[in-house]
Design a protein around this motif. Structure first.
Motif, PDB file in Angstrom:
ATOM      1  N   GLY A 455       0.837  -1.186   0.000  1.00  0.00           N
ATOM      2  CA  GLY A 455       0.000   0.000   0.000  1.00  0.00           C
ATOM      3  C   GLY A 455       0.873   1.237   0.000  1.00  0.00           C
ATOM      4  N   PHE A 456       0.254   2.420  -0.089  1.00  0.00           N
ATOM      5  CA  PHE A 456       1.021   3.655  -0.069  1.00  0.00           C
ATOM      6  C   PHE A 456       1.404   3.995   1.362  1.00  0.00           C
ATOM      7  CE2 PHE A 456      -0.705   3.931  -4.244  1.00  0.00           C
ATOM      8  CZ  PHE A 456       0.279   4.601  -4.956  1.00  0.00           C
ATOM      9  N   MET A 457       2.701   4.184   1.566  1.00  0.00           N
ATOM     10  CA  MET A 457       3.223   4.450   2.893  1.00  0.00           C
ATOM     11  C   MET A 457       3.680   5.911   2.975  1.00  0.00           C
ATOM     12  SD  MET A 457       2.787   1.463   4.289  1.00  0.00           S
ATOM     13  CE  MET A 457       3.829   1.372   5.739  1.00  0.00           C
ATOM     14  N   PHE A 458       4.478   6.212   4.011  1.00  0.00           N
ATOM     15  CA  PHE A 458       4.969   7.565   4.204  1.00  0.00           C
ATOM     16  C   PHE A 458       5.704   8.019   2.943  1.00  0.00           C
ATOM     17  CE2 PHE A 458       5.573   5.474   8.504  1.00  0.00           C
ATOM     18  CZ  PHE A 458       4.280   5.752   8.891  1.00  0.00           C
ATOM     19  N   GLY A 459       5.426   9.249   2.522  1.00  0.00           N
ATOM     20  CA  GLY A 459       6.073   9.746   1.323  1.00  0.00           C
ATOM     21  C   GLY A 459       5.254   9.520   0.082  1.00  0.00           C
ATOM     22  N   GLY A 460       4.146   8.797   0.176  1.00  0.00           N
ATOM     23  CA  GLY A 460       3.242   8.648  -0.943  1.00  0.00           C
ATOM     24  C   GLY A 460       3.734   7.795  -2.076  1.00  0.00           C
ATOM     25  N   ILE A 461       4.525   6.772  -1.785  1.00  0.00           N
ATOM     26  CA  ILE A 461       4.935   5.860  -2.838  1.00  0.00           C
ATOM     27  C   ILE A 461       4.673   4.421  -2.417  1.00  0.00           C
ATOM     28  CG2 ILE A 461       6.663   7.384  -3.859  1.00  0.00           C
ATOM     29  CD1 ILE A 461       8.812   5.916  -2.408  1.00  0.00           C
ATOM     30  N   ALA A 462       4.486   3.563  -3.422  1.00  0.00           N
ATOM     31  CA  ALA A 462       4.171   2.156  -3.175  1.00  0.00           C
ATOM     32  C   ALA A 462       5.263   1.276  -3.783  1.00  0.00           C
ATOM     33  CB  ALA A 462       2.812   1.796  -3.790  1.00  0.00           C
ATOM     34  N   LYS A 463       5.564   0.216  -3.085  1.00  0.00           N
ATOM     35  CA  LYS A 463       6.590  -0.727  -3.522  1.00  0.00           C
ATOM     36  C   LYS A 463       5.947  -1.835  -4.342  1.00  0.00           C
ATOM     37  CE  LYS A 463       9.458  -4.192  -1.117  1.00  0.00           C
ATOM     38  NZ  LYS A 463       9.952  -4.544   0.224  1.00  0.00           N
ATOM     39  N   VAL A 464       6.563  -2.175  -5.491  1.00  0.00           N
ATOM     40  CA  VAL A 464       6.032  -3.227  -6.350  1.00  0.00           C
ATOM     41  C   VAL A 464       7.145  -4.211  -6.709  1.00  0.00           C
ATOM     42  CG1 VAL A 464       4.244  -1.739  -7.327  1.00  0.00           C
ATOM     43  CG2 VAL A 464       6.456  -1.907  -8.471  1.00  0.00           C
ATOM     44  N   LYS A 465       6.713  -5.402  -7.130  1.00  0.00           N
ATOM     45  CA  LYS A 465       7.671  -6.437  -7.546  1.00  0.00           C
ATOM     46  C   LYS A 465       7.229  -7.028  -8.872  1.00  0.00           C
ATOM     47  CE  LYS A 465       9.733 -10.849  -6.037  1.00  0.00           C
ATOM     48  NZ  LYS A 465       9.697 -11.905  -4.994  1.00  0.00           N
ATOM     49  N   LYS A 466       8.207  -7.184  -9.772  1.00  0.00           N
ATOM     50  CA  LYS A 466       7.924  -7.759 -11.080  1.00  0.00           C
ATOM     51  C   LYS A 466       9.144  -8.535 -11.552  1.00  0.00           C
ATOM     52  CE  LYS A 466       6.192  -6.485 -15.673  1.00  0.00           C
ATOM     53  NZ  LYS A 466       5.793  -5.362 -16.548  1.00  0.00           N
ATOM     54  N   ASN A 467       8.920  -9.787 -11.957  1.00  0.00           N
ATOM     55  CA  ASN A 467      10.003 -10.639 -12.440  1.00  0.00           C
ATOM     56  C   ASN A 467      11.148 -10.720 -11.436  1.00  0.00           C
ATOM     57  OD1 ASN A 467       8.587 -11.036 -14.861  1.00  0.00           O
ATOM     58  ND2 ASN A 467       9.505  -9.216 -15.779  1.00  0.00           N
ATOM     59  N   LEU A 469      12.176  -8.514  -9.252  1.00  0.00           N
ATOM     60  CA  LEU A 469      12.848  -7.268  -8.905  1.00  0.00           C
ATOM     61  C   LEU A 469      11.837  -6.246  -8.396  1.00  0.00           C
ATOM     62  CD1 LEU A 469      15.301  -6.955 -11.937  1.00  0.00           C
ATOM     63  CD2 LEU A 469      15.819  -7.787  -9.633  1.00  0.00           C
ATOM     64  N   TYR A 470      12.339  -5.288  -7.589  1.00  0.00           N
ATOM     65  CA  TYR A 470      11.473  -4.316  -6.924  1.00  0.00           C
ATOM     66  C   TYR A 470      11.701  -2.901  -7.459  1.00  0.00           C
ATOM     67  CZ  TYR A 470      10.525  -7.896  -3.403  1.00  0.00           C
ATOM     68  OH  TYR A 470      10.133  -9.035  -2.757  1.00  0.00           O
ATOM     69  N   GLY A 471      10.661  -2.083  -7.346  1.00  0.00           N
ATOM     70  CA  GLY A 471      10.722  -0.665  -7.663  1.00  0.00           C
ATOM     71  C   GLY A 471       9.613   0.056  -6.919  1.00  0.00           C
TER      72      GLY A 471
END
Length: 740
Positions: A455-467, A469-471
Motif C-alpha cells: 500500500g502507499f506508505m509515508f512519502g506517498g509511494i508504493a513498492k512493487v515487484k515484477k520478475n 525485482l522491486y521498484g
C-alpha cells in the motif's frame, strides 16, 4: 469451429469451477506443468516445459486444460479433435499465431499444447488514462489487420479480439494474436452460400462485440468492429464501456481527442452500428490503412514501436466548483442546511484530492455566510470530514469477485481489493494473481501487472515487484524508483524504511539492494549512497544502522561513517539512543557513541516513537521494560514481550504462563493472559487466537466476533478478510459474511 466445442464446455461446466491444480504433473510423459497462468470460460491455462527437448533450460510451453462433464462426452471428444485439427492448420502457416504443438486426452481431460509467447499483452499498453499517438494507432491497425487478413482468408472469424488477446512479442516487438477459443468457421458458407451455421451462440467480450455478434450472427465485419474499438481505446485512453452512443447507435468518441480526418473516417467506418456500412473483411480495411500510410508518407516500421508509444496520461480537467447560492431570506439554521447540501453535491462532483480542497474552502464560506461562525467553527469541518470518509468506496464481494460500492459501483471484476488510501486516493486490487492500483472512479492508475505490491506508505509511494525485482510508484502512476532492485525498504511493505516523524519530503532516501549489497537511492532513482553494505536500516534522527565486514555501525545521509563498524547488531536511533550488541550483550548508546545503558541485556527492543519511551529488554531469561534513563519501569517477569505500539491498542503484548495478553505503560493488565498468539489491533478491533481459531476482540478483551476463522486480517474500514473452511471471505464488523 473451436468455439462450438468450447460452448458445450461452458454450458456443462457452468456450475463446476475448475480448481483441481495439475502443477508439478507431467502429461504424456513429456510436458511438465510448472505454473498456473489463468482460468477462463473454457478451462485453465498453465505454463509447462518440454522434457524431451535436450537443452537446458527447457523451452516453455502453454498448456490449456479443458475438463468436460461426463454427459455428451463422446460428442465433445469428437468435436475437440475436429476443432483442434483446424486450429493446428491455422497456426502452422503463420508466425503471428501461436503454434499448436499437440492436442490429446488424458484422464478424460482435454489438453492443447501451444507455443509460449514471451512478451506482454496489450492490456499493458492500452488502458484507461493512457493515450497513444496517431502513429502508434496506425501501426496497431496495420499489424492487427495483417494477422486478421490471414485468419479471414482461412474462412475463420476470431470473435474475441481485445487487448488481452493480442501479445507484444518481446524479441521483435511484433503483435501476435492469441486465444482462438472463440474462432468460428465460415468455410461451409464459402462453399455453399445458402448453408447456415449450426450455432447462433453469442461469444466474445461485451465491450468489443457489435450487435450482430451479440445476436449470434457474426461475420468477418464483426472482427473489424473489434479492431476499431481497440484502436479508439488506444487513441483516447477511454475504456469502451465508458464511451457513449448516439440515437443511431454510433459510438461518440472524436471529441475526446484531436485526430486527422482520414484516421477518424477509418475508425468510424470500422465501428459502424450497421455491419453493412463497415469494411467487410480485414483485406478491405487493411487496404485503406495502407493507402493512408502511403498518401501521408508515414514511415513507420515494427522496430519503431518503442519510439511511438506515448504513455502520458490524459489531463481530464476538474469540473469548476460552482458558486454557493446563499438563501439570505432563510433563518441561519435553514441557511446552514441548504448550503451544506450544496457543499456535499460540489464535493461529490470533484476528484479525490480536489474533494479535500473544495471541502475546506466551502466550509470557510459556510462559516462566514451562515452567520454561525463561532458555533460552526469546529462542527462544520468535522461534518465534512465524516462525509468525505463516507464518500470513499468500500470493498465488497459478489459471486467470488470484488469491486467497490459507492454512488457509482466499480465493477466486480477483481480477485481481491483493499480499501482506498486516504493519502493518495488509490486502492490496491488483484486480478489473475497480479497487483495494481485504481482510483475511486475505477480507472487503473498503476497497471495490474505486478507480482507483489504494498500500500502507499509515508512519502506517498508504493513498492512493487515484477520478475523478481522491486521498484516504486507514486500516486500518479509514475515509476519513481526503477524496477531493478533485489529488495527495497523493509522486507514487508514500504519503499521507505523510515519513520513518519523522520520523513522529509525535501530529501527522502530509500534503501535498496543491488548486486547483493545495500545502498540508498532518492525518488529520482539516483544513487546517493553506493551499494556497499551487507545490511542496512532506514534513517532515524539523521543516522542509519549499516553492516559492513560482519560488523554494524552508523552513517549519516551523506554516507559518512559517524559510528565505526564494531557492533554485532544494532537498532535505530528512534529516541536519540539506540540499542547495540557487543560481546553477546545488549546496551544503549547515544549519537556520540557514549554508553547510556551498560551492556547487560540478553535481548532488547528499540525505543520506537510509539513505544511510550519504553523498551522491552530481557535479563535472566525474563522480559521487562526500561525507560530512556535505564530505570526498570515494569519488572522482569514475562516469557516474551513486544514493544508498546499503535497496533497493540497503545499497550504492549506480553506472554505469561504460555498465554498472551496486553499491559499498559504502568504494567497493569488491560487484556487478560488467555490467548495463543500476540494480539494485533487496528480501528478499534483486535485479532486474537483461542481454541486454535481466530476471532476479534475489543479494547477491553471482550469477544466481538467469535473464534471461528482459520486466518484473519485486520479491519480496513468496515470490512476484514477471513478464511472459513479454506475459502476467503469478507466480513463486516458484526461478523456477517458480505456477499452483495
Amino acid at each position: 469451429m473451436l468455439n462450438q466445442f468450447l460452448h458445450f464446455i461452458n454450458i456443462f461446466n457452468a456450475s463446476n469451477k475448475l480448481n483441481n491444480s495439475i502443477i508439478g504433473k507431467t502429461l504424456q510423459k513429456r510436458y511438465r506443468i510448472t505454473q498456473f497462468l489463468t482460468e477462463g470460460g473454457f478451462g485453465e491455462t498453465y505454463l509447462a516445459i518440454d522434457l524431451q527437448i535436450p537443452i537446458n533450460p527447457k523451452p516453455k510451453l502453454v498448456v490449456k486444460r479443458i475438463k468436460p462433464e461426463k454427459r455428451h462426452y463422446l460428442e465433445i471428444t469428437k468435436r475437440f479433435k475436429d476443432e483442434a485439427s483446424t486450429l493446428y492448420e491455422l497456426s502452422k502457416n503463420s508466425n503471428l499465431i501461436p503454434k499448436l504443438y499437440a492436442f490429446f486426452i488424458e484422464g478424460k481431460d482435454f489438453y492443447l499444447v501451444q507455443e509460449y509467447i514471451d512478451g506482454i499483452d496489450l492490456n499493458k499498453e492500452i488502458y484507461e488514462g493512457k493515450y497513444h499517438s496517431k502513429e502508434y494507432v496506425i501501426l496497431l491497425l496495420k499489424e492487427i489487420l495483417e494477422i486478421l487478413e490471414y485468419v479471414h482468408q482461412q474462412g475463420l472469424i476470431h470473435r474475441d479480439l481485445k487487448p488481452s488477446n493480442i501479445m507484444r512479442r518481446e524479441k521483435d516487438g511484433r503483435l501476435v494474436l492469441i486465444d482462438f477459443g472463440g474462432v468460428k468457421d465460415l468455410k461451409i458458407l464459402l462453399k455453399n452460400p445458402q448453408a447456415k451455421l449450426k450455432t447462433t451462440v453469442c461469444y466474445g467480450t461485451p465491450d468489443y462485440i457489435p450487435l450482430e455478434q451479440f445476436n449470434g450472427k457474426p461475420g468477418f465485419y464483426s472482427d473489424i468492429y473489434a479492431v476499431g474499438i481497440v484502436a479508439i481505446y488506444a487513441l483516447t485512453g477511454i475504456s469502451p464501456s465508458q464511451l457513449q452512443n448516439n440515437d443511431q447507435g454510433e459510438i461518440i468518441w472524436q471529441h475526446h481527442v484531436n485526430v486527422t480526418d482520414e484516421l477518424a473516417t477509418i475508425l468510424t467506418k470500422m465501428t459502424k452500428a450497421n455491419f453493412k456500412e463497415r469494411y467487410q473483411n480485414a483485406t478491405e480495411a487493411l487496404t485503406i490503412v495502407n493507402n493512408l500510410i502511403t498518401s501521408r508518407n508515414i514511415n513507420i516500421t515494427y522496430s519503431d514501436y518503442p519510439n511511438i508509444v506515448n504513455f502520458n496520461a490524459i489531463n481530464i480537467p476538474t469540473p469548476p466548483t460552482p458558486p454557493l447560492s446563499i438563501p439570505s431570506h432563510k433563518p441561519p439554521y435553514k441557511r446552514f442546511k441548504i448550503v451544506l447540501i450544496q457543499l456535499f453535491n460540489i464535493i461529490k462532483s470533484c476528484k479525490f484530492k480536489e474533494k479535500m480542497i473544495a471541502g475546506y474552502n466551502q466550509v470557510i464560506l459556510i462559516i462566514i455566510k451562515t452567520g454561525k461562525a463561532r458555533q460552526t467553527k469546529y462542527i462544520l469541518p468535522l461534518i465534512v470530514l465524516i462525509y468525505l470518509i463516507n464518500l470513499i468506496p468500500k470493498p465488497r464481494e459478489v459471486a467470488g469477485k470484488y469491486g467497490y460500492m459507492v454512488d457509482n459501483v466499480i465493477p466486480f471484476k477483481f480477485d481481491d481489493v483493499d480499501s482506498f488510501s486516504e493519502s493518495e486516493g488509490l486502492a490496491r486490487v488483484t486480478k489473475y494473481y497480479k497487483y495494481g492500483f485504481i482510483d475511486i472512479t475505477g480507472k487503473i492508475i498503476i497497471p495490474i501487472e505486478f507480482d507483489e505490491a504494498s500500500g502507499f506508505m509515508f512519502g506517498g509511494i508504493a513498492k512493487v515487484k515484477k520478475n523478481g525485482l522491486y521498484g516504486c510508484f507514486d500516486g500518479k502512476g509514475k515509476e519513481v524508483v526503477a524496477i531493478e532492485y533485489e529488495e527495497i525498504g523493509n522486507n514487508s511493505s514500504s519503499c521507505y524504511d523510515i519513520s513518519e516523524e523522520e520523513f522529509k519530503p525535501s530529501k527522502p532516501l530509500i534503501k535498496a539492494k543491488k548486486y547483493g549489497k545495500w545502498g540508498y537511492v532518492d525518488i529520482n532513482n539516483k544513487i546517493v549512497i553506493p551499494f556497499v553494505f551487507e545490511d542496512a536500516h532506514g534513517f532515524y534522527n539523521g543516522l542509519a544502522a549499516v553492516k559492513k565486514d560482519a560488523k554494524w555501525g552508523y552513517i549519516n545521509i551523506e554516507g559518512k561513517v559517524i559510528i565505526d563498524f564494531k557492533f554485532d547488531n544494532a537498532s535505530d536511533f528512534y529516541e536519540k539512543i539506540a540499542g547495540v550488541k557487543k560481546d553477546n550483550k545488549w546496551g544503549f548508546i547515544n549519537k556520540k557513541e557514549q554508553v547510556v545503558l551498560p551492556f547487560q541485556f540478553e535481548d532488547a527492543h528499540s525505543f520506537h516513537p510509539s513505544s511510550k519511551k519504553l523498551a522491552a529488554v530481557k535479563k535472566n531469561g525474563k522480559w521487562g521494560f526500561i525507560n530512556t534513563n535505564g530505570i526498570l519501569v515494569i519488572p522482569f517477569q514475562f516469557e516474551d514481550a513486544a514493544n508498546f505500539g499503535l497496533f497493540q491498542n497503545n499497550g504492549a503484548n506480553v506472554k505469561k504462563n504460555g498465554k498472551w495478553g496486553l499491559i499498559n505503560s504502568k504494567g497493569q493488565i488491560t487484556i487478560p493472559f488467555e490467548f495463543e498468539e500476540s494480539i494485533c489491533f487496528d480501528e478499534g478491533l483486535g485479532i486474537a487466537k483461542k481454541y486454535g481459531k481466530y476471532g476479534y476482540i475489543d479494547s477491553n478483551g471482550n469477544v466481538v466476533i467469535p473464534f471461528k476463522f482459520e486466518s484473519a486480517l485486520l479491519f480496513s474500514g468496515d470490512y476484514a478478510q477471513v478464511t472459513i473452511d479454506g475459502e476467503n471471505h469478507s466480513i463486516d464488523r458484526k461478523g456477517n459474511i458480505i456477499s452483495n
